[in-house]
Motif scaffolding. Sequence first.
Motif, PDB file in Angstrom:
ATOM      1  N   THR A  99       0.834  -1.199   0.000  1.00  0.00           N
ATOM      2  CA  THR A  99       0.000   0.000   0.000  1.00  0.00           C
ATOM      3  C   THR A  99       0.868   1.248   0.000  1.00  0.00           C
ATOM      4  OG1 THR A  99      -1.768  -1.166   1.147  1.00  0.00           O
ATOM      5  CG2 THR A  99      -1.804   1.238   1.254  1.00  0.00           C
ATOM      6  N   LEU A 100       1.944   1.220   0.750  1.00  0.00           N
ATOM      7  CA  LEU A 100       2.850   2.363   0.804  1.00  0.00           C
ATOM      8  C   LEU A 100       3.462   2.629  -0.569  1.00  0.00           C
ATOM      9  CD1 LEU A 100       4.344   4.555   2.332  1.00  0.00           C
ATOM     10  CD2 LEU A 100       5.997   2.824   3.048  1.00  0.00           C
ATOM     11  N   ARG A 101       3.876   1.579  -1.242  1.00  0.00           N
ATOM     12  CA  ARG A 101       4.451   1.728  -2.587  1.00  0.00           C
ATOM     13  C   ARG A 101       3.418   2.335  -3.540  1.00  0.00           C
ATOM     14  NH1 ARG A 101       8.613   0.525  -5.386  1.00  0.00           N
ATOM     15  NH2 ARG A 101       8.460  -0.122  -7.535  1.00  0.00           N
ATOM     16  N   ALA A 102       2.183   1.845  -3.476  1.00  0.00           N
ATOM     17  CA  ALA A 102       1.110   2.383  -4.317  1.00  0.00           C
ATOM     18  C   ALA A 102       0.850   3.853  -3.984  1.00  0.00           C
ATOM     19  CB  ALA A 102      -0.157   1.553  -4.145  1.00  0.00           C
ATOM     20  N   TYR A 103       0.898   4.191  -2.709  1.00  0.00           N
ATOM     21  CA  TYR A 103       0.709   5.579  -2.272  1.00  0.00           C
ATOM     22  C   TYR A 103       1.788   6.484  -2.869  1.00  0.00           C
ATOM     23  CZ  TYR A 103       0.533   9.634   0.836  1.00  0.00           C
ATOM     24  OH  TYR A 103       0.475  10.913   1.317  1.00  0.00           O
ATOM     25  N   LEU A 104       3.033   6.053  -2.790  1.00  0.00           N
ATOM     26  CA  LEU A 104       4.137   6.848  -3.326  1.00  0.00           C
ATOM     27  C   LEU A 104       3.971   7.079  -4.827  1.00  0.00           C
ATOM     28  CD1 LEU A 104       7.109   5.160  -1.438  1.00  0.00           C
ATOM     29  CD2 LEU A 104       6.191   7.448  -1.016  1.00  0.00           C
ATOM     30  N   PHE A 105       3.558   6.037  -5.542  1.00  0.00           N
ATOM     31  CA  PHE A 105       3.366   6.163  -6.987  1.00  0.00           C
ATOM     32  C   PHE A 105       2.170   7.062  -7.308  1.00  0.00           C
ATOM     33  CE2 PHE A 105       1.453   4.609 -10.975  1.00  0.00           C
ATOM     34  CZ  PHE A 105       2.478   4.968 -11.833  1.00  0.00           C
TER      35      PHE A 105
ATOM     36  N   ILE B 227       7.239   8.728  -6.632  1.00  0.00           N
ATOM     37  CA  ILE B 227       8.163   7.843  -7.336  1.00  0.00           C
ATOM     38  C   ILE B 227       7.599   7.597  -8.726  1.00  0.00           C
ATOM     39  CG2 ILE B 227       9.012   6.684  -5.260  1.00  0.00           C
ATOM     40  CD1 ILE B 227       7.230   4.260  -6.081  1.00  0.00           C
ATOM     41  N   ASP B 228       8.482   7.179  -9.629  1.00  0.00           N
ATOM     42  CA  ASP B 228       8.067   6.807 -10.972  1.00  0.00           C
ATOM     43  C   ASP B 228       7.810   5.304 -11.016  1.00  0.00           C
ATOM     44  OD1 ASP B 228       8.412   9.424 -11.942  1.00  0.00           O
ATOM     45  OD2 ASP B 228      10.562   9.057 -12.264  1.00  0.00           O
ATOM     46  N   GLU B 229       7.048   4.893 -12.022  1.00  0.00           N
ATOM     47  CA  GLU B 229       6.777   3.467 -12.183  1.00  0.00           C
ATOM     48  C   GLU B 229       8.094   2.717 -12.337  1.00  0.00           C
ATOM     49  OE1 GLU B 229       4.145   0.491 -14.991  1.00  0.00           O
ATOM     50  OE2 GLU B 229       3.861   2.647 -15.131  1.00  0.00           O
ATOM     51  N   GLY B 230       8.228   1.630 -11.623  1.00  0.00           N
ATOM     52  CA  GLY B 230       9.435   0.820 -11.671  1.00  0.00           C
ATOM     53  C   GLY B 230      10.546   1.290 -10.751  1.00  0.00           C
ATOM     54  N   GLN B 231      10.427   2.471 -10.190  1.00  0.00           N
ATOM     55  CA  GLN B 231      11.451   2.993  -9.282  1.00  0.00           C
ATOM     56  C   GLN B 231      11.378   2.278  -7.941  1.00  0.00           C
ATOM     57  OE1 GLN B 231      11.179   7.222  -8.608  1.00  0.00           O
ATOM     58  NE2 GLN B 231      12.703   7.190  -6.979  1.00  0.00           N
ATOM     59  N   MET B 232      12.535   1.999  -7.372  1.00  0.00           N
ATOM     60  CA  MET B 232      12.601   1.415  -6.042  1.00  0.00           C
ATOM     61  C   MET B 232      12.807   2.537  -5.038  1.00  0.00           C
ATOM     62  SD  MET B 232      14.774  -2.094  -6.670  1.00  0.00           S
ATOM     63  CE  MET B 232      14.718  -2.594  -4.964  1.00  0.00           C
ATOM     64  N   PRO B 233      11.788   2.874  -4.242  1.00  0.00           N
ATOM     65  CA  PRO B 233      11.936   3.945  -3.257  1.00  0.00           C
ATOM     66  C   PRO B 233      13.040   3.624  -2.255  1.00  0.00           C
ATOM     67  CG  PRO B 233       9.660   3.223  -3.443  1.00  0.00           C
ATOM     68  CD  PRO B 233      10.489   2.248  -4.201  1.00  0.00           C
TER      69      PRO B 233
ATOM     70  N   THR C  18      22.167  -5.193   9.440  1.00  0.00           N
ATOM     71  CA  THR C  18      21.007  -4.736   8.674  1.00  0.00           C
ATOM     72  C   THR C  18      20.702  -5.589   7.446  1.00  0.00           C
ATOM     73  OG1 THR C  18      22.397  -3.216   7.418  1.00  0.00           O
ATOM     74  CG2 THR C  18      21.323  -2.344   9.410  1.00  0.00           C
ATOM     75  N   ASP C  19      21.464  -6.629   7.204  1.00  0.00           N
ATOM     76  CA  ASP C  19      21.239  -7.448   6.007  1.00  0.00           C
ATOM     77  C   ASP C  19      19.815  -7.986   5.940  1.00  0.00           C
ATOM     78  OD1 ASP C  19      23.835  -6.993   5.254  1.00  0.00           O
ATOM     79  OD2 ASP C  19      24.573  -8.966   5.859  1.00  0.00           O
ATOM     80  N   HIS C  20      19.272  -8.399   7.085  1.00  0.00           N
ATOM     81  CA  HIS C  20      17.912  -8.950   7.103  1.00  0.00           C
ATOM     82  C   HIS C  20      16.874  -7.875   6.786  1.00  0.00           C
ATOM     83  CE1 HIS C  20      18.757  -7.428  11.093  1.00  0.00           C
ATOM     84  NE2 HIS C  20      17.496  -7.541  11.455  1.00  0.00           N
ATOM     85  N   ILE C  21      17.137  -6.631   7.192  1.00  0.00           N
ATOM     86  CA  ILE C  21      16.227  -5.529   6.877  1.00  0.00           C
ATOM     87  C   ILE C  21      16.284  -5.230   5.378  1.00  0.00           C
ATOM     88  CG2 ILE C  21      15.676  -3.098   7.288  1.00  0.00           C
ATOM     89  CD1 ILE C  21      16.988  -3.430  10.081  1.00  0.00           C
ATOM     90  N   ALA C  22      17.490  -5.133   4.845  1.00  0.00           N
ATOM     91  CA  ALA C  22      17.659  -4.858   3.414  1.00  0.00           C
ATOM     92  C   ALA C  22      16.993  -5.943   2.573  1.00  0.00           C
ATOM     93  CB  ALA C  22      19.138  -4.751   3.074  1.00  0.00           C
ATOM     94  N   HIS C  23      17.151  -7.192   2.972  1.00  0.00           N
ATOM     95  CA  HIS C  23      16.541  -8.315   2.246  1.00  0.00           C
ATOM     96  C   HIS C  23      15.012  -8.202   2.290  1.00  0.00           C
ATOM     97  CE1 HIS C  23      16.129 -12.318   0.589  1.00  0.00           C
ATOM     98  NE2 HIS C  23      15.295 -12.607   1.569  1.00  0.00           N
TER      99      HIS C  23
ATOM    100  N   PHE D 162      11.919  -2.073  -2.406  1.00  0.00           N
ATOM    101  CA  PHE D 162      12.420  -0.863  -1.778  1.00  0.00           C
ATOM    102  C   PHE D 162      13.926  -1.023  -1.597  1.00  0.00           C
ATOM    103  CE2 PHE D 162       8.006  -0.608  -0.614  1.00  0.00           C
ATOM    104  CZ  PHE D 162       7.729   0.746  -0.449  1.00  0.00           C
ATOM    105  N   ASN D 163      14.661   0.049  -1.763  1.00  0.00           N
ATOM    106  CA  ASN D 163      16.085   0.056  -1.446  1.00  0.00           C
ATOM    107  C   ASN D 163      16.250   0.440   0.014  1.00  0.00           C
ATOM    108  OD1 ASN D 163      17.408  -0.609  -3.915  1.00  0.00           O
ATOM    109  ND2 ASN D 163      16.804   1.394  -4.705  1.00  0.00           N
ATOM    110  N   PHE D 164      17.350   0.002   0.614  1.00  0.00           N
ATOM    111  CA  PHE D 164      17.605   0.251   2.035  1.00  0.00           C
ATOM    112  C   PHE D 164      18.946   0.932   2.215  1.00  0.00           C
ATOM    113  CE2 PHE D 164      19.785  -1.051   5.916  1.00  0.00           C
ATOM    114  CZ  PHE D 164      18.892  -0.612   6.881  1.00  0.00           C
ATOM    115  N   LEU D 165      18.974   1.875   3.146  1.00  0.00           N
ATOM    116  CA  LEU D 165      20.206   2.512   3.564  1.00  0.00           C
ATOM    117  C   LEU D 165      20.099   2.756   5.066  1.00  0.00           C
ATOM    118  CD1 LEU D 165      22.862   3.627   2.434  1.00  0.00           C
ATOM    119  CD2 LEU D 165      21.693   5.767   1.988  1.00  0.00           C
ATOM    120  N   GLY D 166      21.138   2.410   5.799  1.00  0.00           N
ATOM    121  CA  GLY D 166      21.120   2.592   7.241  1.00  0.00           C
ATOM    122  C   GLY D 166      22.075   3.684   7.700  1.00  0.00           C
TER     123      GLY D 166
END
Length: 178
Positions: free
Chosen positions: A28-34, A39-45, A56-61, A68-72
Amino acid sequence: MKQEYKSANTSVNTVKLPAIYSKIDWLTLRAYLFSHHMIDEGQMPLVLDYGCGKKTDHIAHFLHYYNFNFLGYDPYWLDKGTNTIAVRSNPDICICSNVLNVIKEKDIVDRVHCEVIRQSKSGQLYFISVYEGDKSYAGRQTKPNCWQRNETTDMYLFNKEALKRKVITSQLGSCFVF
């Protein structure tokens, strides 16, 4: 400003997903952003986890599964280069989970809150959660070099009016979105 108690030992989880991640409906969050042209279609927020902890590997996975992309960012566990990239990243979503409640000094709590908000772009969403402890408002040392504020979640809100205007779901319990 220097913290009397370091919060490094409060976040040593290496495999369990922080609870805040399971409270968010990522599809739902991804749909909201789009739908709101964030975000643009196909973009990974990009999700920035401010105070992400040691591993953080488990969070990124988990986030990658939902596209979604992850940065800590964590001053105790991540190197300076990684943290510099994180604070300059201009993420779509910022998560701050159980960070503010382990800082004794109110001015540092306010500064951390401002740092999270300051590096945002227009329309960025925030998910902030805190452990309320015993809700006594009497902070105390919980173990060597660890602190718990014991304040209710609303005590940490930097701009309550902005929060009220930008809540996108009320099903997050004590996890606020603004």
